[in-house]
Design a protein around this motif. Structure first.
Motif: not given
Length: 433
Positions: A68-81, A112-118
Motif C-alpha cells: 500500500d502507498l501511504p501519502l502525508p495528507t497535507r504536504p501531498t495536497a499542497l504540492v498538487l495544488a 492535479a486538482f482531482a488527486v489533491a481532492f482525493l
C-alpha cells in the motif's frame, strides 16, 4: 479528391485583417486560478496535519502484490495544488502571448486538482486506487460511446443533441432482447441489438434534420423526450407487469486478458473488464484512425468544415451526413447496452440519468476528437466513481454534494478547463445543393 480540396482557393481576408491580432480570452486562466487557489486553501492548507491517505495498489488475487502507498495528507495536497497553480500561470502566459493553449494543460490541471481532492477526502482512511480506476474506466464507457456518436455526427456537420435518447433506447432494447433470448448467449445478443435502437433514432434525426431541414437542436430535444416517454410507457405496461420474461437480461462477465491483466496497477484497470469496455477501446482507435488517416475521414471533415467545397470536389454532402448520423446513432445505442447487460442487469426507468448530456460535454472538452473525448470521459468517470467510493468510506462532504460531483465536474470542465474551442465550421448548418 485530396488534390482538388488542396487546390480550392482559400477565402480572402479583408484588407489589413492580417494586422489584427487574435482576440484574447481570459476565461480559462481565470477559472484555473480560482480552482487552483481553492485547491490550495481547501485541500492543501485545509487538510488535517499529521495524517496520511493510504491507497491500495493491487487488486485481490493478482500474482504480483504491491505494498500500500501511504501519502502525508497535507504536504501531498499542497504540492498538487501548487502544480495546479503553476499550470494556471503557464496558461495565463500563453494567453497573454496569444499562443495556442494545448488541451493537455487542462488535463494536467484536472488530474492535479482531482488527486489533491482525493488525498484530502481520504485523510486518515484507506481506499483501493486500483478499484477506483477500474470502476472509473467502467463508468466512462457509455460516455465514450455517446461522445463518439457525437463526433461522427458533428464532424459531418450535424448537431446530435439526441445522444441521451439513443443511449436510453439502446439500454431498453438490449435488456428486452437479452431477456427474451435468455441463457448465456442472451447478453451477447442483447449487446448486438442495442445499436439497432440507436440506429433507428439516428435515422429519425437524419431524415428530419437533413431532408426536411428541421432545427437540429430542437429536433434532438424532441427525440430525447420521445424516447423517455416511449420507454417509460413500455416499462410500466410490459416490463413491470412481466419482469421475469421481459426484464431479466443478465450481465456480461468480466473477461481478464491473459498476461496483461496481471500487470501491476494498469493490468486490472484496463484488461480485467467486460467485453463492452474492450469494444470501447477498439471503437476509439478505429474511429480516430479513420477520421484522421483515411480518405473517408478527409471527406467527412471536408463536409463538416466546408460543404460547398466538398460538393464542388464531387462529394455528396447530404449522403455523407446521412450515413454519419446513422453510424453515430448506432454507436450511442451500443453505449446504451452498458446500462443493462453491462452494469445493472435490468432496465430501469430513465436509467441513463443525463449521461448523454455529459457525453456531449466530453465531446466538447475533447475538441471533437475520439482520443480527446476518451480522456474527457475518463475524467468524468473518475468524478462519478469517486463520489460512490467516498460515500462508502465516510467522506467529510455531505451526500447530496457527492451525488452532484460528476455534474459539477462537467460544468467546470466546459466552463473553464476546456479553454477556447471551435466546432466544425458547418456544424448545425443545413446544406442545400
Amino acid at each position: 479528391m485530396s488534390a482538388t480540396l488542396a487546390q480550392a482557393p482559400a477565402p480572402q481576408a479583408p484588407s489589413g485583417a492580417h494586422l489584427v491580432a487574435p482576440r484574447r480570452s481570459w476565461r480559462q486562466p481565470v477559472v484555473l486560478w480560482v480552482m487552483g487557489l481553492l485547491a490550495l486553501a481547501a485541500f492543501g492548507l485545509g487538510s488535517p496535519g499529521g495524517t496520511s491517505s493510504t491507497f491500495g495498489l493491487s487488486a485481490a488475487g493478482q500474482a504480483v502484490q504491491l505494498p500500500d502507498l501511504p501519502l502525508p495528507t497535507r504536504p501531498t495536497a499542497l504540492v498538487l495544488a501548487l502544480v495546479g497553480l503553476a499550470v494556471a500561470a503557464v496558461v495565463t502566459w500563453l494567453v497573454k502571448e496569444r499562443r495556442p493553449v494545448s488541451v493537455w494543460w487542462s488535463v494536467l490541471f484536472g488530474v492535479a486538482f482531482a488527486v489533491a481532492f482525493l488525498v484530502w477526502a481520504v485523510a486518515d482512511k484507506q481506499i483501493s486506487f486500483v478499484s477506483l480506476l477500474q470502476g472509473s474506466v467502467f463508468l466512462a464507457t457509455p460516455l465514450v460511446f455517446g461522445a463518439l456518436g457525437g463526433v461522427l455526427c458533428e464532424r459531418a456537420g450535424v448537431v446530435n443533441i439526441a445522444i441521451e435518447g439513443q443511449l436510453l433506447a439502446g439500454a431498453f432494447l438490449s435488456a428486452v432482447v437479452a431477456s427474451l433470448v435468455g441463457g448465456g448467449a442472451g447478453v451477447y445478443v442483447g449487446l448486438l441489438a442495442a445499436p439497432l435502437a440507436g440506429l433507428f433514432f439516428g435515422w429519425l434525426l437524419a431524415v428530419f434534420a437533413i431532408r426536411y431541414v428541421v432545427d437540429q437542436v430542437v429536433l434532438g430535444v424532441v427525440i430525447n423526450v420521445l424516447v423517455v416517454g416511449l420507454t417509460s410507457f413500455l416499462y410500466g405496461q410490459v416490463l413491470v407487469q412481466d419482469g421475469d420474461r421481459w426484464n431479466q437480461p443478465g450481465r456480461l462477465p468480466r473477461v481478464p486478458v491473459p498476461g496483461l491483466s496481471e500487470i501491476p496497477v494498469l493490468g486490472p484497470v484496463l484488461f480485467n473488464q467486460s467485453i463492452v469496455v474492450y469494444l470501447m477501446y477498439a471503437a476509439v482507435v478505429v474511429l480516430h484512425v479513420a477520421l484522421f488517416r483515411t480518405r473517408w475521414g478527409l471527406r467527412v471533415r471536408a463536409v463538416g468544415e466546408h460543404p460547398k467545397a466538398a460538393d464542388t470536389a464531387g462529394i455528396d454532402v447530404n449522403k455523407v451526413r446521412f450515413r454519419n448520423v446513422l453510424m453515430g446513432g448506432a454507436m450511442a445505442g451500443l453505449g446504451g447496452a452498458f446500462f443493462t447487460v453491462g452494469s445493472v442487469g435490468a432496465f430501469g426507468e430513465e436509467m441513463t440519468a443525463g449521461q448523454g448530456f455529459i457525453a456531449l460535454a466530453a465531446l466538447i472538452f475533447g475538441r471533437w476528437s475520439p482520443l480527446g473525448a476518451l480522456v474527457a470521459a475518463l475524467l468524468f468517470g473518475v468524478a462519478g466513481n469517486l463520489a460512490s467510493v467516498l460515500s462508502i468510506i465516510g467522506s467529510p462532504l455531505p451526500g447530496p454534494l457527492l451525488l452532484m460531483a460528476p455534474y459539477l465536474a462537467t460544468l467546470f470542465a466546459v466552463a473553464g478547463l476546456v479553454g477556447k474551442v471551435r466546432a466544425p465550421a458547418a456544424d448545425g448548418v443545413p446544406y442545400k445543393p
